[in-house]
Design an enzyme around this catalytic site. Structure first.
Site, PDB file in Angstrom:
ATOM      1  CB  THR A  58      -0.896   0.022   1.256  1.00 40.35           C
ATOM      2  OG1 THR A  58      -1.418   1.339   1.446  1.00 40.35           O
ATOM      3  CG2 THR A  58      -0.152  -0.372   2.518  1.00 40.35           C
ATOM      4  CD  GLU A  63      -1.875   5.052   5.198  1.00 45.52           C
ATOM      5  OE1 GLU A  63      -1.416   5.009   6.354  1.00 45.52           O
ATOM      6  OE2 GLU A  63      -2.322   6.076   4.693  1.00 45.52           O
ATOM      7  CE1 TYR A  89      -3.646  -1.864   6.124  1.00 48.81           C
ATOM      8  CE2 TYR A  89      -2.760   0.235   5.355  1.00 48.81           C
ATOM      9  CZ  TYR A  89      -3.327  -0.991   5.094  1.00 48.81           C
ATOM     10  OH  TYR A  89      -3.584  -1.361   3.800  1.00 48.81           O
ATOM     11  CE  LYS A 105      -1.856  -4.430   4.155  1.00 46.65           C
ATOM     12  NZ  LYS A 105      -2.251  -5.563   3.310  1.00 46.65           N
TER      13      LYS A 105
HETATM   14  P1  NAP Z   1     -11.332  -4.766   2.876  1.00 46.85           P
HETATM   15  O1  NAP Z   1     -12.538  -4.449   2.075  1.00 46.85           O
HETATM   16  O2  NAP Z   1     -11.216  -4.198   4.263  1.00 46.85           O
HETATM   17  O3  NAP Z   1     -11.201  -6.356   2.937  1.00 46.85           O
HETATM   18  C1  NAP Z   1     -10.334  -6.965   3.845  1.00 46.85           C
HETATM   19  C2  NAP Z   1     -10.498  -8.474   3.765  1.00 46.85           C
HETATM   20  O4  NAP Z   1      -9.614  -9.070   4.716  1.00 46.85           O
HETATM   21  C3  NAP Z   1     -11.907  -8.966   4.101  1.00 46.85           C
HETATM   22  O5  NAP Z   1     -12.218 -10.033   3.265  1.00 46.85           O
HETATM   23  C4  NAP Z   1     -11.764  -9.431   5.536  1.00 46.85           C
HETATM   24  O6  NAP Z   1     -12.659 -10.467   5.895  1.00 46.85           O
HETATM   25  C5  NAP Z   1     -10.350 -10.017   5.490  1.00 46.85           C
HETATM   26  N1  NAP Z   1      -9.777 -10.110   6.820  1.00 46.85           N
HETATM   27  C6  NAP Z   1      -9.516  -9.115   7.695  1.00 46.85           C
HETATM   28  N2  NAP Z   1      -8.994  -9.601   8.829  1.00 46.85           N
HETATM   29  C7  NAP Z   1      -8.930 -10.957   8.675  1.00 46.85           C
HETATM   30  C8  NAP Z   1      -8.506 -12.033   9.499  1.00 46.85           C
HETATM   31  N3  NAP Z   1      -8.006 -11.804  10.714  1.00 46.85           N
HETATM   32  N4  NAP Z   1      -8.593 -13.295   9.009  1.00 46.85           N
HETATM   33  C9  NAP Z   1      -9.084 -13.523   7.776  1.00 46.85           C
HETATM   34  N5  NAP Z   1      -9.519 -12.552   6.950  1.00 46.85           N
HETATM   35  C10 NAP Z   1      -9.438 -11.279   7.398  1.00 46.85           C
HETATM   36  O7  NAP Z   1     -10.008  -4.303   2.116  1.00 46.85           O
HETATM   37  P2  NAP Z   1      -9.788  -3.973   0.564  1.00 46.85           P
HETATM   38  O8  NAP Z   1     -10.035  -2.530   0.352  1.00 46.85           O
HETATM   39  O9  NAP Z   1     -10.487  -4.973  -0.269  1.00 46.85           O
HETATM   40  O10 NAP Z   1      -8.206  -4.179   0.446  1.00 46.85           O
HETATM   41  C11 NAP Z   1      -7.649  -5.458   0.143  1.00 46.85           C
HETATM   42  C12 NAP Z   1      -6.200  -5.484   0.569  1.00 46.85           C
HETATM   43  O11 NAP Z   1      -5.492  -4.444  -0.089  1.00 46.85           O
HETATM   44  C13 NAP Z   1      -5.967  -5.259   2.065  1.00 46.85           C
HETATM   45  O12 NAP Z   1      -4.849  -6.023   2.449  1.00 46.85           O
HETATM   46  C14 NAP Z   1      -5.625  -3.776   2.153  1.00 46.85           C
HETATM   47  O13 NAP Z   1      -4.831  -3.525   3.297  1.00 46.85           O
HETATM   48  C15 NAP Z   1      -4.869  -3.584   0.862  1.00 46.85           C
HETATM   49  N6  NAP Z   1      -4.941  -2.246   0.255  1.00 46.85           N
HETATM   50  C16 NAP Z   1      -6.126  -1.640   0.049  1.00 46.85           C
HETATM   51  C17 NAP Z   1      -6.165  -0.403  -0.576  1.00 46.85           C
HETATM   52  C18 NAP Z   1      -7.445   0.314  -0.852  1.00 46.85           C
HETATM   53  O14 NAP Z   1      -7.403   1.530  -1.117  1.00 46.85           O
HETATM   54  N7  NAP Z   1      -8.579  -0.363  -0.859  1.00 46.85           N
HETATM   55  C19 NAP Z   1      -4.943   0.208  -0.978  1.00 46.85           C
HETATM   56  C20 NAP Z   1      -3.752  -0.486  -0.765  1.00 46.85           C
HETATM   57  C21 NAP Z   1      -3.746  -1.717  -0.161  1.00 46.85           C
HETATM   58  P3  NAP Z   1     -14.058 -10.178   6.657  1.00 46.85           P
HETATM   59  O15 NAP Z   1     -15.036  -9.891   5.549  1.00 46.85           O
HETATM   60  O16 NAP Z   1     -14.339 -11.439   7.350  1.00 46.85           O
HETATM   61  O17 NAP Z   1     -13.825  -8.998   7.561  1.00 46.85           O
HETATM   62  O1  G4F Z   2     -10.442   6.650   3.553  1.00 54.69           O
HETATM   63  P1  G4F Z   2      -9.364   6.556   4.568  1.00 54.69           P
HETATM   64  O2  G4F Z   2      -9.712   5.945   5.873  1.00 54.69           O
HETATM   65  O3  G4F Z   2      -8.172   5.797   3.829  1.00 54.69           O
HETATM   66  P2  G4F Z   2      -6.605   5.674   4.167  1.00 54.69           P
HETATM   67  O4  G4F Z   2      -6.296   5.965   5.568  1.00 54.69           O
HETATM   68  O5  G4F Z   2      -5.884   6.486   3.149  1.00 54.69           O
HETATM   69  O6  G4F Z   2      -6.352   4.128   3.934  1.00 54.69           O
HETATM   70  C1  G4F Z   2      -6.899   3.442   2.816  1.00 54.69           C
HETATM   71  O7  G4F Z   2      -6.015   3.549   1.722  1.00 54.69           O
HETATM   72  C2  G4F Z   2      -4.732   2.934   1.937  1.00 54.69           C
HETATM   73  C3  G4F Z   2      -3.909   3.174   0.679  1.00 54.69           C
HETATM   74  O8  G4F Z   2      -3.164   4.360   0.821  1.00 54.69           O
HETATM   75  C4  G4F Z   2      -4.944   1.453   2.218  1.00 54.69           C
HETATM   76  F1  G4F Z   2      -3.747   0.840   2.396  1.00 54.69           F
HETATM   77  C5  G4F Z   2      -5.798   1.279   3.461  1.00 54.69           C
HETATM   78  O9  G4F Z   2      -6.061  -0.111   3.673  1.00 54.69           O
HETATM   79  C6  G4F Z   2      -7.129   1.985   3.230  1.00 54.69           C
HETATM   80  O10 G4F Z   2      -7.836   1.314   2.213  1.00 54.69           O
HETATM   81  O11 G4F Z   2      -8.762   8.002   4.865  1.00 54.69           O
HETATM   82  C7  G4F Z   2      -8.290   8.834   3.834  1.00 54.69           C
HETATM   83  C8  G4F Z   2      -7.972  10.215   4.398  1.00 54.69           C
HETATM   84  C9  G4F Z   2      -7.077  10.170   5.647  1.00 54.69           C
HETATM   85  O12 G4F Z   2      -6.108  11.171   5.536  1.00 54.69           O
HETATM   86  C10 G4F Z   2      -8.027  10.511   6.782  1.00 54.69           C
HETATM   87  O13 G4F Z   2      -7.427  11.180   7.893  1.00 54.69           O
HETATM   88  O14 G4F Z   2      -9.199  10.815   4.804  1.00 54.69           O
HETATM   89  C11 G4F Z   2      -8.994  11.434   6.067  1.00 54.69           C
HETATM   90  N1  G4F Z   2     -10.306  11.549   6.728  1.00 54.69           N
HETATM   91  C12 G4F Z   2     -10.899  12.733   7.052  1.00 54.69           C
HETATM   92  N2  G4F Z   2     -12.054  12.486   7.677  1.00 54.69           N
HETATM   93  C13 G4F Z   2     -11.081  10.542   7.147  1.00 54.69           C
HETATM   94  C14 G4F Z   2     -12.188  11.134   7.758  1.00 54.69           C
HETATM   95  N3  G4F Z   2     -10.948   9.209   7.060  1.00 54.69           N
HETATM   96  C15 G4F Z   2     -11.935   8.429   7.572  1.00 54.69           C
HETATM   97  N4  G4F Z   2     -11.841   7.081   7.452  1.00 54.69           N
HETATM   98  N5  G4F Z   2     -13.032   8.967   8.187  1.00 54.69           N
HETATM   99  C16 G4F Z   2     -13.207  10.328   8.306  1.00 54.69           C
HETATM  100  O15 G4F Z   2     -14.190  10.798   8.879  1.00 54.69           O
END
Ligand code: NAP
Ligand code: G4F
Length: 327
Positions: A128, A130, A152, A156
């Protein structure tokens, strides 16, 4: 011959899009889910509704090496996409221990099980942006140093290092996608984009009047999850393993996202968004913007959906789901 894929985290946003992508390419798709998901499919498997009859789910847990070993042995995948993680940054400050445990040990368990049972399997790790955290220059590339700002992010970086170490030590075909934020109508409601689009929809429908947000100045490079899973798949189709930034190359503030989302439903965000210190983080990642040149040049990948289309897609989906939600 039909290729077999195993996805951890298949119930999440990315897992569901990736499963659809692989099915469309003729793969046999298996997913690892927590046992509770099988007991409560309506609430926990909703993202997989349309494809449930075409995939095979296995109960296992990131906390249990034995359960992961058993699934790897049974499925014998050609490709393993390790997406499961505690992925919410805010929560990682509240419970650093479980985040570190699931994200680091869980990754080591999956890597070890694959290496032991199917060493020829190609492995994808969900890294990520992050990991970049406190950046001193923009945009970020594969060469940008890591300075994670949350448990987090730290977990990662460790997962990224583990995947690279399995590649260098054992010759595992392990790739990490350094994915910048990607969103969709399937995004969890705790993340800021979906929190905003669902609030805009509820307020438009007269079901609410305001939404409380944290740091509006934070800037993110937001893309569409459906585009990003294609990059994951492409990484595992190359001749050699590698790590790639996946991003759009454009960044916007949370405030700008809110302004645009509320404007889509004819509202002025400034009349409905309330800043609440409760949503600020102990340490913030202020700015992320990715340079995806390597993915474009080597994988032939580029994002298709721009921010305006993404917001439109999310707001329309939330208007529909909020209007039909039982009250
Ligand atoms: P998500 O919607 O939060 O999905 C996370 C998945 O992980 C869910 O299927 C969840 O299962 C499973 N999980 C969490 N804790 C677990 C545990 N202890 N044992 C088994 N399964 C578990 O995340 P996503 O947005 O699809 O992201 C997928 C991956 O990419 C994650 O690793 C995230 O950190 C990474 N990532 C995401 C983004 C982004 O912007 N979306 C960016 C960079 C990297 P349950 O349904 O049972 O909770
Ligand atoms: O939507 P966020 O919670 O995403 P964040 O922290 O960037 O993380 C997501 O993207 C990552 C990739 O860079 C993934 F690795 C990670 O698993 C996840 O999918 O927050 C985005 C931004 C942050 O700066 C946060 O401080 O939005 C700001 N924010 C402002 N108000 C908020 C809020 N975030 C959340 N969740 N809720 C608020 O009310």
């Amino acid at each position: 011959m039909t290729k077999v894929a195993l996805i951890t985290g298949i119930t999440g946003q990315d897992g569901s899009y990736l499963a659809e992508h692989l099915l469309a390419r003729g793969y046999e798709v298996h997913g690892i889910v927590r046992r509770v998901a099988l007991e409560d499919p309506r609430d926990r498997l909703w993202r997989l509704d349309a494809i449930l009859p075409r995939i095979t789910l296995h109960a296992a847990s990131l906390e249990s090496y034995a359960s992961l070993f058993h699934v790897a042995d049974k499925v014998r995948p050609d490709e393993c996409y390790h997406l499961a993680a505690q992925s919410f940054v805010n929560y990682s400050f509240e419970d650093a221990f479980s985040t570190i445990n699931a994200n680091i040990n869980g990754t080591l368990f999956v890597l070890s099980a694959i290496q032991d049972r199917v060493p020829g399997c190609r492995f994808y790790f969900a890294a990520t942006s992050e990991m970049f955290g406190k950046v001193d220059h923009s945009p970020q590339t594969e060469a940008t140093p890591f300075h994670p700002r949350s448990p987090y992010g730290i977990s990662k970086v460790a997962g990224f290092d583990l995947a690279r170490n399995y590649r260098e030590s054992y010759g595992l075909f392990a790739c990490s996608g350094i994915l910048f934020n990607h969103e969709s109508p399937r995004r969890g409601r705790e993340f800021v984009t979906r929190k905003i689009t669902s609030a805009a929809a509820r307020i438009k429908l007269g079901l609410d009047t305001s939404v409380r947000l944290g740091n509006l100045a934070a800037q993110r490079d937001w893309g569409f999850a459906g585009d990003y899973v294609e990059a994951m798949w492409l990484m595992l189709q190359q001749d050699a393993p590698g790590d790639y930034v996946v991003a759009t190359g454009r960044t916007h503030s949370v405030e700008e996202f809110a302004r645009r989302a509320f404007a889509k439903v004819g509202l002025d965000y400034s009349e409905h968004v309330v800043t609440d210190p409760a949503f600020f983080r102990p340490a913030e990642v202020e700015l992320l913007c990715g340079d995806y040149s390597r993915a474009r040049e080597q994988l032939g990948w580029s994002p298709r959906v721009d921010l305006d289309e993404l917001i439109e897609m999310m707001v329309q989906a939330d208007l529909q789901s909020e209007a039909s939600r039982p009250r």
